[in-house]
Design an enzyme around this catalytic site. Sequence first.
Site, PDB file in Angstrom:
ATOM      1  N   CYS A   2      -0.841 -20.878  70.914  1.00  0.00           N
ATOM      2  CA  CYS A   2       0.037 -20.902  69.750  1.00  0.00           C
ATOM      3  C   CYS A   2      -0.797 -21.222  68.512  1.00  0.00           C
ATOM      4  O   CYS A   2      -1.946 -21.630  68.614  1.00  0.00           O
ATOM      5  CB  CYS A   2       1.100 -21.956  69.913  1.00  0.00           C
ATOM      6  SG  CYS A   2       1.971 -21.859  71.476  1.00  0.00           S
ATOM      7  N   ARG A  29      -4.579 -15.037  67.999  1.00  0.00           N
ATOM      8  CA  ARG A  29      -4.507 -15.902  69.171  1.00  0.00           C
ATOM      9  C   ARG A  29      -3.454 -15.428  70.168  1.00  0.00           C
ATOM     10  O   ARG A  29      -3.447 -15.861  71.313  1.00  0.00           O
ATOM     11  CB  ARG A  29      -4.179 -17.332  68.738  1.00  0.00           C
ATOM     12  CG  ARG A  29      -5.229 -17.916  67.815  1.00  0.00           C
ATOM     13  CD  ARG A  29      -4.681 -19.118  67.086  1.00  0.00           C
ATOM     14  NE  ARG A  29      -4.442 -20.224  67.985  1.00  0.00           N
ATOM     15  CZ  ARG A  29      -5.311 -21.187  68.219  1.00  0.00           C
ATOM     16  NH1 ARG A  29      -6.475 -21.179  67.610  1.00  0.00           N
ATOM     17  NH2 ARG A  29      -5.036 -22.164  69.042  1.00  0.00           N
ATOM     18  N   TRP A  76       3.700 -18.990  71.821  1.00  0.00           N
ATOM     19  CA  TRP A  76       3.480 -18.181  73.004  1.00  0.00           C
ATOM     20  C   TRP A  76       4.238 -18.838  74.134  1.00  0.00           C
ATOM     21  O   TRP A  76       3.910 -19.941  74.545  1.00  0.00           O
ATOM     22  CB  TRP A  76       1.995 -18.171  73.312  1.00  0.00           C
ATOM     23  CG  TRP A  76       1.640 -16.998  74.103  1.00  0.00           C
ATOM     24  CD1 TRP A  76       2.499 -16.083  74.651  1.00  0.00           C
ATOM     25  CD2 TRP A  76       0.337 -16.586  74.435  1.00  0.00           C
ATOM     26  NE1 TRP A  76       1.781 -15.130  75.287  1.00  0.00           N
ATOM     27  CE2 TRP A  76       0.466 -15.408  75.188  1.00  0.00           C
ATOM     28  CE3 TRP A  76      -0.926 -17.090  74.188  1.00  0.00           C
ATOM     29  CZ2 TRP A  76      -0.621 -14.732  75.680  1.00  0.00           C
ATOM     30  CZ3 TRP A  76      -2.004 -16.414  74.682  1.00  0.00           C
ATOM     31  CH2 TRP A  76      -1.853 -15.242  75.421  1.00  0.00           C
ATOM     32  N   ASN A 102       1.476 -27.347  69.568  1.00  0.00           N
ATOM     33  CA  ASN A 102       0.637 -26.590  70.494  1.00  0.00           C
ATOM     34  C   ASN A 102       0.340 -27.518  71.660  1.00  0.00           C
ATOM     35  O   ASN A 102       0.070 -28.702  71.454  1.00  0.00           O
ATOM     36  CB  ASN A 102      -0.705 -26.199  69.860  1.00  0.00           C
ATOM     37  CG  ASN A 102      -0.550 -25.131  68.804  1.00  0.00           C
ATOM     38  OD1 ASN A 102       0.541 -24.617  68.577  1.00  0.00           O
ATOM     39  ND2 ASN A 102      -1.651 -24.795  68.152  1.00  0.00           N
ATOM     40  N   GLY A 103       0.316 -26.977  72.861  1.00  0.00           N
ATOM     41  CA  GLY A 103      -0.012 -27.800  74.023  1.00  0.00           C
ATOM     42  C   GLY A 103       1.163 -27.860  74.987  1.00  0.00           C
ATOM     43  O   GLY A 103       2.107 -27.070  74.897  1.00  0.00           O
ATOM     44  N   GLU A 483     -16.700  -0.448  86.777  1.00  0.00           N
ATOM     45  CA  GLU A 483     -16.352  -1.076  85.496  1.00  0.00           C
ATOM     46  C   GLU A 483     -17.610  -1.307  84.641  1.00  0.00           C
ATOM     47  O   GLU A 483     -17.595  -1.087  83.427  1.00  0.00           O
ATOM     48  CB  GLU A 483     -15.604  -2.390  85.759  1.00  0.00           C
ATOM     49  CG  GLU A 483     -15.248  -3.220  84.539  1.00  0.00           C
ATOM     50  CD  GLU A 483     -14.344  -2.517  83.541  1.00  0.00           C
ATOM     51  OE1 GLU A 483     -13.834  -1.422  83.814  1.00  0.00           O
ATOM     52  OE2 GLU A 483     -14.193  -3.071  82.431  1.00  0.00           O
ATOM     53  N   LYS A 487     -18.101   0.265  80.949  1.00  0.00           N
ATOM     54  CA  LYS A 487     -18.395  -0.538  79.749  1.00  0.00           C
ATOM     55  C   LYS A 487     -19.625   0.012  79.034  1.00  0.00           C
ATOM     56  O   LYS A 487     -19.639   0.156  77.826  1.00  0.00           O
ATOM     57  CB  LYS A 487     -18.658  -2.016  80.093  1.00  0.00           C
ATOM     58  CG  LYS A 487     -17.498  -2.894  80.444  1.00  0.00           C
ATOM     59  CD  LYS A 487     -16.571  -3.229  79.314  1.00  0.00           C
ATOM     60  CE  LYS A 487     -15.539  -2.183  79.126  1.00  0.00           C
ATOM     61  NZ  LYS A 487     -14.363  -2.144  79.933  1.00  0.00           N
ATOM     62  N   GLU A 490     -18.910   3.283  77.282  1.00  0.00           N
ATOM     63  CA  GLU A 490     -18.031   3.110  76.122  1.00  0.00           C
ATOM     64  C   GLU A 490     -18.771   2.576  74.903  1.00  0.00           C
ATOM     65  O   GLU A 490     -18.564   3.063  73.803  1.00  0.00           O
ATOM     66  CB  GLU A 490     -16.890   2.123  76.459  1.00  0.00           C
ATOM     67  CG  GLU A 490     -15.801   2.679  77.327  1.00  0.00           C
ATOM     68  CD  GLU A 490     -14.767   1.618  77.678  1.00  0.00           C
ATOM     69  OE1 GLU A 490     -13.570   1.872  77.467  1.00  0.00           O
ATOM     70  OE2 GLU A 490     -15.137   0.529  78.165  1.00  0.00           O
ATOM     71  N   HIS A 506     -26.228   9.650  99.966  1.00  0.00           N
ATOM     72  CA  HIS A 506     -25.444  10.892  99.957  1.00  0.00           C
ATOM     73  C   HIS A 506     -25.534  11.609  98.617  1.00  0.00           C
ATOM     74  O   HIS A 506     -24.658  12.413  98.300  1.00  0.00           O
ATOM     75  CB  HIS A 506     -23.983  10.583 100.316  1.00  0.00           C
ATOM     76  CG  HIS A 506     -23.852   9.947 101.660  1.00  0.00           C
ATOM     77  ND1 HIS A 506     -24.100  10.613 102.839  1.00  0.00           N
ATOM     78  CD2 HIS A 506     -23.563   8.665 102.018  1.00  0.00           C
ATOM     79  CE1 HIS A 506     -23.932   9.790 103.856  1.00  0.00           C
ATOM     80  NE2 HIS A 506     -23.614   8.592 103.380  1.00  0.00           N
ATOM     81  N   LYS A 605      -7.888   2.289  71.426  1.00  0.00           N
ATOM     82  CA  LYS A 605      -7.527   1.117  72.224  1.00  0.00           C
ATOM     83  C   LYS A 605      -6.310   1.413  73.088  1.00  0.00           C
ATOM     84  O   LYS A 605      -6.236   1.016  74.233  1.00  0.00           O
ATOM     85  CB  LYS A 605      -7.248  -0.069  71.296  1.00  0.00           C
ATOM     86  CG  LYS A 605      -6.896  -1.350  72.033  1.00  0.00           C
ATOM     87  CD  LYS A 605      -8.063  -1.835  72.851  1.00  0.00           C
ATOM     88  CE  LYS A 605      -7.732  -3.036  73.704  1.00  0.00           C
ATOM     89  NZ  LYS A 605      -8.691  -3.151  74.825  1.00  0.00           N
TER      90      LYS A 605
HETATM   91  C1  G6P Z   1      -8.013   2.919  76.979  1.00  0.00           C
HETATM   92  C2  G6P Z   1      -8.800   1.696  76.604  1.00  0.00           C
HETATM   93  C3  G6P Z   1      -9.334   1.025  77.856  1.00  0.00           C
HETATM   94  C4  G6P Z   1      -8.210   0.683  78.796  1.00  0.00           C
HETATM   95  C5  G6P Z   1      -7.334   1.908  79.097  1.00  0.00           C
HETATM   96  C6  G6P Z   1      -6.038   1.511  79.755  1.00  0.00           C
HETATM   97  O1  G6P Z   1      -8.860   3.859  77.537  1.00  0.00           O
HETATM   98  O2  G6P Z   1      -9.865   2.030  75.757  1.00  0.00           O
HETATM   99  O3  G6P Z   1     -10.017  -0.162  77.498  1.00  0.00           O
HETATM  100  O4  G6P Z   1      -8.710   0.168  79.980  1.00  0.00           O
HETATM  101  O5  G6P Z   1      -6.978   2.586  77.905  1.00  0.00           O
HETATM  102  O6  G6P Z   1      -5.309   0.781  78.823  1.00  0.00           O
HETATM  103  P1  G6P Z   1      -4.142  -0.206  79.177  1.00  0.00           P
HETATM  104  O7  G6P Z   1      -3.654  -0.693  77.844  1.00  0.00           O
HETATM  105  O8  G6P Z   1      -3.097   0.581  79.901  1.00  0.00           O
HETATM  106  O9  G6P Z   1      -4.700  -1.292  80.017  1.00  0.00           O
END
Ligand code: G6P
Length: 610
Positions: A2, A29, A76, A102-103, A483, A487, A490, A506, A605
């Site tokens: 929060c 946050r 939150w 907060n807390g 993953e 990364k 990307e 293989h 995103k």
């Molecule tokens: C986009 C983002 C990724 C993410 C994917 C799924 O490709 O750039 O970082 O993993 O979408 O997004 P989501 O919001 O469904 O986790």
Amino acid sequence: MCGIYGITAVPNTNIVPWGMAGIRRLEYRGYDSAGFALQNSAELTIIRSVGDINALRDAVSGHTLVSSVGIWHTRWATHGAPSERNTHPHTGCDTRFAVVHNGTIENHDALRRVLTAAGHRFTSETDTEVVAHLLEMEYRGNLAEAMRAAIHQIEGTFALVAITADEPGVIVASRRSSPLAIGILPDARLIASDAAAMAIHTREVVHLEDYDIATLSPTSHMIVDAGAVTRMRPSQAIELEAESAEFGGFPHRMLFEINEQPAALSNSLRGRIIAREGHVRFGGLAAVEKQLSAIEDLTVVGCGTAYHAALIGAMYIEAYAGLSATAVLASEYEYRRTSSRRNSAMLAISQSGETMDTLLAIKGGKDRGILTLGIVNRVGSAIARLTDAGIYNHIGPETSVASTKAFVSQVTLLALLAIHLGRQRDLIRTDAERMLEAVLRLPDKITTALAQSDHVRAVAEQFGWMQSCLFIGRGYQYPVALEGALKLKEVSYAHAEGYSAGEMKHGPLALVDDRFPTIAIAVRDSRRKKMVANIQEIKARRGPVIAIANPDDSEIASLADATITVPEDDEFLMPVLTAIPLQLFAYWMGVSRGINVDKPRNLAKSVTTE
Ligand code: G6P
């Protein structure tokens, strides 16, 4: 996560626009509702709304709000759902006192019983409301004294900021474990849970210490410590650039979010683990518990990073709940004939809750008549609304395109879900207890893994020449290899592939030469021996190897060209820890190549189209 922001300024200053801008600086946050209280008459004005700050702004449009004293809060939800009545500020029986917090107040149930017996009426489900009633009960004409009496009755953590209609111009604050800082201006005092949020107005701040009680007036402030002694706490200059408040002083959001992971994960776990009973509690699944106990198979869907979490999650669910579980790329779901028996279910993983392919997969699942569940970060998002039940990540907004903290939270929540489903079936309590205790230690272990950042940077620089590389792992580490490669692609634009190490012979082995590095995840788990053999076969072909290993593994360190260590843990939690150096590796590689790591070219995103 929060946020608190308060202002008391000299009369005739209207602080309302100032407070609205201040609370916006704490948006990063994460929150699901927001509100504020203004002091200007015999009663306080309280405005609260569910949703973002724009919803709060809309709630006040049409009102002429003018005040020189106010306190703002972003909430939150922890105790009680996001709803207007649970939103801060909270008041006592009338609106003479307003408090933001907060807390967590651990003994709020007991306090609520005592206060109710004394005639206090509660209107929210929050732990915070007890503080407003305590202030009301303890008030004898001095808010700071009432605060002192209140905090002596509270157990838990808190940053508390309060005002009363009876003391014009005064804000009182106290803290324990949750941060609070006073910002000093010539004709105003600010108070905020994050000093950086005040940086555009002042560089001079005073950090409160545990149990301090601060009384703020427009041109002065007084701090009294736990022993009731008045303290002159020295002011400090905020070192951050004002603009960087949104990402905690880190040069990029991605690095901020990587470093936020211990705290983010703690938020994901909060209130969900009762380790000594081997029990996991997911409020969002309560309505479907009976159906969950009858599920026979589960399809886990997601895109990108969320799919990699789904792969690990499916393994957890197979291993600990004994269900048949399959991870499917959301965009592939419609082409699959995964089971649609009465006791089948689908689990969608999505940070944004808006990814179109994932949404369509859920609709497909619904068409097949199966139970649909979600693990979603964005509260109230399309996926959260569409699924029958779900689990929120509660990690705050993730804004860097490359997902980091969401992955760590998704994988850990999947482990908890597997334990939960397992406990409904054959997983024995002592095993669950041991696993949950390990989960609770994860945030600290992530902190240890993060401490390698400078070393990871050096390794990324050492391999700065690479054009293409391979990530390999086995078992739980195979999705981590995927993953790690994602990364790196990307944020550094290097070509990278993730492979199961068992597949090396293989095909991928044909790529290996002295210009083709392999990042091998070879921690001390049941697959380590085979990983050592994989590393040896790469080295025999002069391939450079970067090993992700546990500390003091001299065998691996002597084989590899560079070794990055992560703390040892139970095998099922290792994917969370090995993901950390791979995030850092991609980040530092991207930075060294001058790439805008937060917004790589061609990527978004939130992918809201198919
Ligand atoms: C986009 C983002 C990724 C993410 C994917 C799924 O490709 O750039 O970082 O993993 O979408 O997004 P989501 O919001 O469904 O986790």
